[in-house]
Every structure is written in C-alpha cells, then in structure tokens.
Scaffold this motif. Structure first.
Motif, PDB file in Angstrom:
ATOM      1  N   UNK A 124       0.978  -1.298   0.012  1.00  0.00           N
ATOM      2  CA  UNK A 124      -0.065  -0.073   0.122  1.00  0.00           C
ATOM      3  C   UNK A 124       0.894   1.224  -0.096  1.00  0.00           C
ATOM      4  N   UNK A 125       0.447   2.422  -0.626  1.00  0.00           N
ATOM      5  CA  UNK A 125       1.167   3.555  -0.652  1.00  0.00           C
ATOM      6  C   UNK A 125       0.592   4.894  -0.088  1.00  0.00           C
ATOM      7  N   UNK A 126       1.186   5.735  -0.017  1.00  0.00           N
ATOM      8  CA  UNK A 126       0.535   7.306   0.458  1.00  0.00           C
ATOM      9  C   UNK A 126       0.868   7.986  -0.787  1.00  0.00           C
ATOM     10  N   UNK A 127       0.165   8.715  -1.223  1.00  0.00           N
ATOM     11  CA  UNK A 127       0.646   9.492  -2.487  1.00  0.00           C
ATOM     12  C   UNK A 127       0.278  11.115  -2.026  1.00  0.00           C
ATOM     13  N   UNK A 128       1.327  11.832  -2.292  1.00  0.00           N
ATOM     14  CA  UNK A 128       1.217  13.314  -2.119  1.00  0.00           C
ATOM     15  C   UNK A 128       1.282  13.910  -3.643  1.00  0.00           C
ATOM     16  N   UNK A 129       0.671  14.890  -4.020  1.00  0.00           N
ATOM     17  CA  UNK A 129       0.787  15.172  -5.400  1.00  0.00           C
ATOM     18  C   UNK A 129       0.607  16.797  -5.448  1.00  0.00           C
ATOM     19  N   UNK A 130       1.319  17.637  -6.175  1.00  0.00           N
ATOM     20  CA  UNK A 130       1.676  18.749  -6.356  1.00  0.00           C
ATOM     21  C   UNK A 130       0.098  19.364  -7.103  1.00  0.00           C
ATOM     22  N   UNK A 131      -0.423  20.310  -6.194  1.00  0.00           N
ATOM     23  CA  UNK A 131      -1.783  21.032  -6.524  1.00  0.00           C
ATOM     24  C   UNK A 131      -1.350  21.822  -7.698  1.00  0.00           C
ATOM     25  N   UNK A 132      -1.931  21.541  -9.029  1.00  0.00           N
ATOM     26  CA  UNK A 132      -1.487  22.370 -10.250  1.00  0.00           C
ATOM     27  C   UNK A 132      -2.713  22.354 -11.019  1.00  0.00           C
ATOM     28  N   UNK A 133      -2.883  23.085 -11.574  1.00  0.00           N
ATOM     29  CA  UNK A 133      -4.077  23.314 -12.755  1.00  0.00           C
ATOM     30  C   UNK A 133      -5.490  22.436 -12.146  1.00  0.00           C
ATOM     31  N   UNK A 134      -5.908  21.724 -13.329  1.00  0.00           N
ATOM     32  CA  UNK A 134      -7.112  21.222 -13.019  1.00  0.00           C
ATOM     33  C   UNK A 134      -6.809  19.890 -12.661  1.00  0.00           C
ATOM     34  N   UNK A 135      -5.572  19.466 -12.542  1.00  0.00           N
ATOM     35  CA  UNK A 135      -5.352  17.995 -12.026  1.00  0.00           C
ATOM     36  C   UNK A 135      -5.709  17.457 -10.769  1.00  0.00           C
ATOM     37  N   UNK A 136      -6.050  18.626  -9.572  1.00  0.00           N
ATOM     38  CA  UNK A 136      -6.506  18.040  -8.427  1.00  0.00           C
ATOM     39  C   UNK A 136      -8.117  17.619  -8.568  1.00  0.00           C
ATOM     40  N   UNK A 137      -8.647  18.360  -9.559  1.00  0.00           N
ATOM     41  CA  UNK A 137     -10.112  18.156  -9.888  1.00  0.00           C
ATOM     42  C   UNK A 137     -10.359  16.696 -10.352  1.00  0.00           C
ATOM     43  N   UNK A 138      -9.507  16.482 -11.400  1.00  0.00           N
ATOM     44  CA  UNK A 138      -9.692  15.213 -12.138  1.00  0.00           C
ATOM     45  C   UNK A 138      -9.447  14.040 -11.179  1.00  0.00           C
ATOM     46  N   UNK A 139      -8.194  14.066 -10.359  1.00  0.00           N
ATOM     47  CA  UNK A 139      -7.741  12.935  -9.682  1.00  0.00           C
ATOM     48  C   UNK A 139      -8.793  12.813  -8.378  1.00  0.00           C
ATOM     49  N   UNK A 140      -9.540  13.879  -7.904  1.00  0.00           N
ATOM     50  CA  UNK A 140     -10.305  13.732  -6.849  1.00  0.00           C
ATOM     51  C   UNK A 140     -11.726  13.150  -7.637  1.00  0.00           C
ATOM     52  N   UNK A 141     -12.106  13.645  -8.937  1.00  0.00           N
ATOM     53  CA  UNK A 141     -13.282  12.733  -9.456  1.00  0.00           C
ATOM     54  C   UNK A 141     -13.019  11.475  -9.601  1.00  0.00           C
ATOM     55  N   UNK A 142     -11.789  11.086  -9.950  1.00  0.00           N
ATOM     56  CA  UNK A 142     -11.794   9.532 -10.188  1.00  0.00           C
ATOM     57  C   UNK A 142     -10.780   8.776  -9.176  1.00  0.00           C
ATOM     58  N   UNK A 143     -10.924   9.542  -7.708  1.00  0.00           N
ATOM     59  CA  UNK A 143     -10.017   9.257  -6.543  1.00  0.00           C
ATOM     60  C   UNK A 143     -10.224   7.533  -6.302  1.00  0.00           C
TER      61      UNK A 143
END
Length: 183
Positions: A124-143
């Motif tokens: 299992x992993x923990x993932x931290x992503x740089x908040x940039x542009x619409x990336x957060x919205x897409x990743x949140x939608x398909x979380x």
C-alpha cells in the motif's frame, strides 16, 4: 446501420472492369444509373443481385463486384465499409473521456514509479501530489478508481513538493511523492 438511416449515405460507382466488357455501348447509361442508386438499392446489390431495367432493352443484372461503394464524409467521424457492413466511429473526444484518459495515464505513471522503487505488488502507498491546474479536480473525481488501481491508502495534495518525482501526464508536468505505507 439500416438502409433507412439519415446519418450515413452510401454512394456507388460502376466498376468498369467487370461491366465494360459485358455492356459495351450501354455502359454509360448503366454507370449513370448506378451513380443514382439509393442506399436500399446499393444494399440489395451488396447482398445479392439487382436488376436495372433500361426500358425497351433487356434488363441488366448488377452484382456486388460490379459496383464500388463509398460513403459520404461526415465531419468528426471515420467511416469504414466492408461488404454490406458500414461502421461510423465518432472521433470527437468529450471532456469526460479526456478526464478518464488523464486518470488512466496517471495510474500508468504511478505504477511505473512503484516498479522503479521496487515496491511489492501488494504494498500500500501514500501519495502526495503537487496541486496544479485542473489536476486536483480530475484526480478527486476519479479518486476511488485511482486508489484501487495503485493501492493508495489515500491521496493528498500539496501546493509544493520538495522531495518527489516529476511526472508528465498528457503534457501536464507535476511532482508526486510516493511512500510505502508502514504498518
């Protein structure tokens, strides 16, 4: 599609190689008649034989090898014809498809990073992503989907990540930090 659709229209041209020798002087009339055939008549020819009746002369039997079939061009679609089967493929990519494509490509990049880091398949992993542009919205939608595919316990977002790997997903470059979850 059925012969009575308003979307794909078939066009037929005479195959001069097969008809020319057989018809001689009638070829010009037959070529014009074939060019004016409707979809239903073209389909009948493709499925068997069709009779053209030039009036006072003998009827002329036309078969599938006597015609070349094409379809009208439809902007945004790719059309293919094989025998009596016609397929139209919509080439327009919707916004939802673009987002799903991004999510799938993101998963691929994370899976490659897992492999590079020699993580086990079941880690299992923990993932931290740089908040940039619409990336957060897409990743949140398909979380949920993303987490299940990459075995992420959770995905977090940060405005800046100092330690991590830079990845490119569909020409969006950003930094991610993957760590193995410790139990």
């Amino acid at each position: 599609m059925p012969a009575d659709n308003d979307f794909i229209k078939k066009k037929a041209k005479a195959n001069f190689k097969t008809l020319g020798k057989r018809l001689g002087a009638k070829m010009k009339w037959v070529a014009a008649a074939i060019q004016n055939l409707d979809d239903a008549s073209i389909i009948k020819i493709q499925e068997g034989e069709f009779v053209l009746n030039p009036g006072e002369d003998e009827p002329i039997v036309i078969s599938a090898e006597d015609i070349e079939v094409s379809t009208n061009d439809i902007p945004g679609f790719e059309i293919a014809v094989k025998g009596n089967l016609t397929v139209a493929l919509d080439l327009e990519i919707s916004e939802q498809l673009k987002k799903e494509g991004f999510a799938r490509e993101f998963i691929n990049r994370i899976q490659n990073l897992r492999k590079e880091k020699d993580f086990e398949l079941t880690d299992k992993i923990l993932l931290n992503i740089e908040e940039k542009g619409t990336i957060k919205d897409i990743i949140t939608e398909f979380n949920e989907y993303i987490c299940a595919e990459i075995l992420a316990e959770k995905i977090e977002f940060s405005s800046k990540i100092t330690e991590g790997e830079e990845i490119d997903v569909n020409n969006d470059t950003f930094t991610v930090n993957i760590t193995k979850k410790s139990y």
